[in-house]
Design a protein around this motif. Structure first.
Motif, PDB file in Angstrom:
ATOM      1  N   UNK A 211       2.080  -2.330  -6.738  1.00  0.00           N
ATOM      2  CA  UNK A 211       2.910  -2.061  -5.562  1.00  0.00           C
ATOM      3  C   UNK A 211       4.169  -2.928  -5.578  1.00  0.00           C
ATOM      4  N   UNK A 212       4.061  -4.149  -6.089  1.00  0.00           N
ATOM      5  CA  UNK A 212       5.252  -4.976  -6.239  1.00  0.00           C
ATOM      6  C   UNK A 212       6.241  -4.314  -7.193  1.00  0.00           C
ATOM      7  N   UNK A 213       5.693  -3.821  -8.316  1.00  0.00           N
ATOM      8  CA  UNK A 213       6.523  -3.185  -9.324  1.00  0.00           C
ATOM      9  C   UNK A 213       7.207  -1.930  -8.757  1.00  0.00           C
ATOM     10  N   UNK A 214       6.450  -1.180  -7.968  1.00  0.00           N
ATOM     11  CA  UNK A 214       6.987   0.071  -7.419  1.00  0.00           C
ATOM     12  C   UNK A 214       8.077  -0.165  -6.377  1.00  0.00           C
ATOM     13  N   UNK A 215       8.061  -1.353  -5.787  1.00  0.00           N
ATOM     14  CA  UNK A 215       9.064  -1.653  -4.773  1.00  0.00           C
ATOM     15  C   UNK A 215      10.149  -2.588  -5.294  1.00  0.00           C
TER      16      UNK A 215
END
Length: 579
Positions: A421-425
Motif C-alpha cells: 500500500x505504501x508503494x501504491x501510494x
C-alpha cells in the motif's frame, strides 16, 4: 611420459616431455583430444530478490582435462552448487558419473574430480578408449609472445580450438570476488568462450600452459590460470584433500615521494612499505613492523611493487609465494630506520576472511527475512547484479560499510500486504536499505530481530505498530495485528514457505508459530496441539480466524485451503489432508 605415433608421417614424439620438433596445431588438437572431457553440472537457480520461491534445476557446462588416469581438473565455479556431476568424452555423448576428489579451491577457482567408481571408469574407457593425461608446461613455453591453443567446448557441442599468443602475465584485483582475486593470470588473445571454462590452453608441445577461467573486459581477451599456480594448488588438493591457503600477514604499498621524505629515505629508494601487520600472522611472527620497507624477495629487487621474473617479465612481488604451501620460507631484504638487513618469513595457514561485498556459494548463504510484505535480503554481489539487470543501480552500497558487517535492502514487496500500500501510494521502497526494525539496528542480526517480533505476536502482543527505518530518511509503520495476515499472503502464494519443520509444543496449544529457521530464514509451520488437545497432523490445510465475527480462534498453517478452527476440529476449505 606419454609417447604416441603422431599424425605426421615418419615422426614419433612424446607429449609431456617436449619433442624436438614443433607440431602443427591440427596435430596438437588431435593428440590431446582424448585427455579432454565435457563437464555437465545439474544445479539449482533461484530468484535472489525473492529467495522463498522454488528453485529451478538447470544444467551448467564446462570443460575439464585428465591429469592422471583417475583424476581430472576443471574450474570450481563450474561445479559449485552441484546436485549431480557427469562427464562425456570427445568421441561419445555417453555420460559418466563423477565425484569430487578433494575440497575445491574457491580462491584459485580449481576443482579436482574422479570417477564415481571403478565401473564408471571402465565404462568410460570401453567407449572412449584409454585415458591419456596431460602434463604441465614449463616457463619457456609460457613466455609472452609464445603461441597457445585454447581447447574446450566453447559455444559448441564438439571440441573446438582457438589459437593466439600469450599477451602478458598480469595481476587481477577485484576486492569483491571470492575467487581469482589477488592472483596473477595469463592474458591471451585466443578466444575464451562460454563452455571453455576449466579446459586446457596448451603449447605447441601439447602441454598445459593454463586453464581457461575468465573472459576479459574487452574483445580478444581471455584469462588463464597459469600452469605454475595450478600445479601447486592441484598438487596440494590431490595430496592432502584440500588446498590450504597461506598469507604473508601484512598489507603493503609502493614507496612514494611522500614516504621517502617522511621516513627519511633516499630520493631513489625503491620497495614496498609495510602499512599494517596482522596480529598473530606470519609477518608478526617474523618480526616485521609497521613502516618497515621491503626491498627484495628471494633475491629479486622490488620496484613499484613488482619483481622481474626470469622468463615472464614484470610480476607482482607476491607472485612467487601467492600459492605457496604452509611452511614455505621467504627471504626479504629489509630496511628499518636506515639500517639494511635480511629477514626470513615463514608462511602460515590463513583462513581468508569473507571480503565485503560477499559472493554467494556453497561456503556462504545470504540471510533474508519477511515482514509485512517486505522481502528483506542481505546484499550480495549477485543481488546487485540482478538489481542492475532490472534497470536499477545500487553499487553505491558496496563500500558503505567496513568488512564483516551486513547490508540489507528491500528486494521485493508482496501484493496484498501492508507494505504494497505504501508503494501504491507513491512511496518507492524497492531497493532501499533497511536500517532498523522496531528500533533495533539490523547488522548481521536480521533473523533474530524478526524472530523476536513474531514470538511477541504469538504471545498475543498485537497492539501498535512496528516501525521500519529505511535510508533517505524514509520510515514506515506496519500494524502488528496485520503482520500475521501479511505472512499468509506469502505462504498462500508460495507453499514452499511451509515445507519444513512441524513439531509439537503443548505449552502453546492451538497457536501457530510463524517463525524462520536460522540458515535461510525459511518461514515454516510448527506442529502443535489444537485447543481440544488433538494433535494436528502434518498436511492439515491452512486456516485462519473469522475476522468478521471477531473470533480470536488460533490458526493452523499447513499446505492449502482456508477456514477456521472450532471446538477442537478443523473445518478448512480446499481439500483433504495430505501426507
Amino acid at each position: 611420459m606419454i609417447c604416441r605415433i603422431l599424425l605426421i608421417p615418419g615422426l614419433i614424439g612424446c607429449l609431456g616431455t617436449g619433442p624436438a620438433f614443433a607440431l602443427d596445431w591440427r596435430s596438437v588438437k588431435n593428440e590431446v583430444a582424448s585427455s579432454i572431457v565435457r563437464v555437465h553440472v545439474v544445479h539449482e537457480v533461484r530468484n535472489r530478490s525473492k529467495p522463498y520461491r522454488e528453485g529451478e534445476l538447470q544444467v551448467r557446462r564446462g570443460t575439464g582435462f585428465f591429469i592422471d588416469a583417475d583424476h581430472f581438473v576443471t574450474n570450481q565455479h563450474i561445479i559449485e552448487g552441484a546436485h549431480a556431476i557427469s562427464i562425456e568424452g570427445v568421441g561419445s555423448k555417453e555420460k559418466f558419473t563423477v565425484d569430487l576428489a578433494a575440497r575445491p579451491s574457491i580462491e584459485f577457482d580449481l576443482a579436482v574430480l574422479k570417477f564415481a567408481n571403478h565401473q564408471e571408469r571402465a565404462r568410460f574407457e570401453g567407449i572412449n578408449g584409454g585415458i591419456e593425461s596431460l602434463e604441465w608446461a614449463d616457463w619457456k613455453e609460457a613466455q609472452p609472445g609464445e603461441q597457445v591453443a585454447v581447447l574446450g567446448f566453447g559455444n559448441s557441442d564438439q571440441l573446438v580450438a582457438t589459437q593466439g599468443i600469450i599477451s602478458n602475465w598480469e595481476a587481477r584485483y577485484d576486492l569483491f570476488q571470492r575467487r581469482l582475486d589477488h592472483v596473477t593470470l595469463i592474458r591471451t588473445d585466443a578466444a575464451v568462450n562460454p563452455g571453455n571454462s576449466g579446459g586446457p590452453a596448451v603449447s605447441r608441445e601439447g602441454r598445459v600452459i593454463g586453464i581457461s577461467a575468465r573472459y576479459g573486459e574487452g574483445e580478444n581477451i581471455g584469462l588463464l590460470i597459469p600452469f605454475s599456480t595450478a600445479a601447486q594448488v592441484v598438487g596440494a588438493m590431490r595430496a592432502r584433500g584440500r588446498f590450504v591457503a597461506t598469507d604473508s600477514g601484512m598489507v603493503t604499498y609502493s614507496v612514494n615521494p611522500v614516504l621517502r621524505s617522511t621516513l627519511g629515505l633516499d630520493p631513489d629508494q625503491q620497495g614496498v612499505v609495510v602499512s599494517h601487520v596482522v596480529p598473530g600472522g606470519s609477518a608478526e611472527a617474523a618480526g616485521l613492523r609497521r613502516w618497515d620497507v621491503l626491498t627484495s624477495v628471494n633475491g629479486k629487487a622490488i620496484r613499484h611493487s613488482e619483481i622481474t621474473h626470469d622468463f615472464i617479465g614484470r610480476v607482482p612481488y607476491w607472485f612467487p609465494f601467492n600459492a605457496a604451501y604452509p611452511g614455505s620460507e621467504l627471504t626479504f631484504g629489509l630496511m628499518r630506520k636506515g639500517k639494511v638487513s635480511n629477514m626470513t618469513l615463514k608462511l602460515e595457514p590463513a583462513e581468508m576472511p569473507r571480503i565485503w561485498l560477499p559472493k554467494e556459494g556453497d561456503d556462504y548463504n545470504p540471510e533474508w527475512g519477511y515482514l509485512g510484505g517486505l522481502v528483506i535480503t542481505e546484499v550480495t554481489r549477485e543481488l546487485l547484479e540482478e538489481v542492475e539487470s532490472m534497470g536499477n543501480w545500487r553499487w553505491d552500497l558496496v563500500n558503505d560499510e567496513p568488512a564483516g558487517s551486513k547490508i540489507y535492502i528491500v528486494s521485493a514487496i508482496e501484493p496484498g500486504t501492508q507494505a504494497i500500500s505504501y508503494q501504491e501510494y507513491g512511496v518507492d521502497l524497492l531497493q532501499l536499505r533497511v536500517l532498523s526494525i522496531g528500533g533495533v539496528t539490523v547488522d548481521g542480526n536480521l533473523g533474530a530481530v524478526l524472530d523476536e517480533i513474531y514470538r511477541e505476536i504469538e504471545a498475543g502482543d498485537t497492539i501498535g505498530a512496528v516501525t521500519v527505518e529505511l535510508e533517505k530518511n524514509i520510515a514506515i509503520k506496519l500494524r502488528r495485528n496485520r503482520l500475521r495476515d501479511d505472512m499468509m499472503a506469502l505462504s498462500v502464494r508460495y507453499p514452499v514457505v511451509q515445507k519444513a519443520g512441524i513439531e509439537s509444543d503443548p505449552s502453546t496449544a492451538g497457536r501457530t508459530a510463524l517463525f524462520q529457521t536460522p540458515q535461510h530464514r525459511w518461514l515454516e509451520p510448527v506442529r502443535r496441539s489444537n485447543t481440544a488437545g488433538v494433535d494436528v497432523p502434518r498436511g492439515w490445510q491452512q486456516c485462519w480466524p473469522d475476522a468478521m465475527a471477531g473470533d480470536p480462534a488460533p490458526m493452523i498453517v499447513a499446505n492449502k485451503g482456508y477456514g477456521r478452527e472450532r471446538d477442537g476440529t478443523v473445518g478448512c476449505q480446499g481439500g483433504e489432508a495430505e501426507d
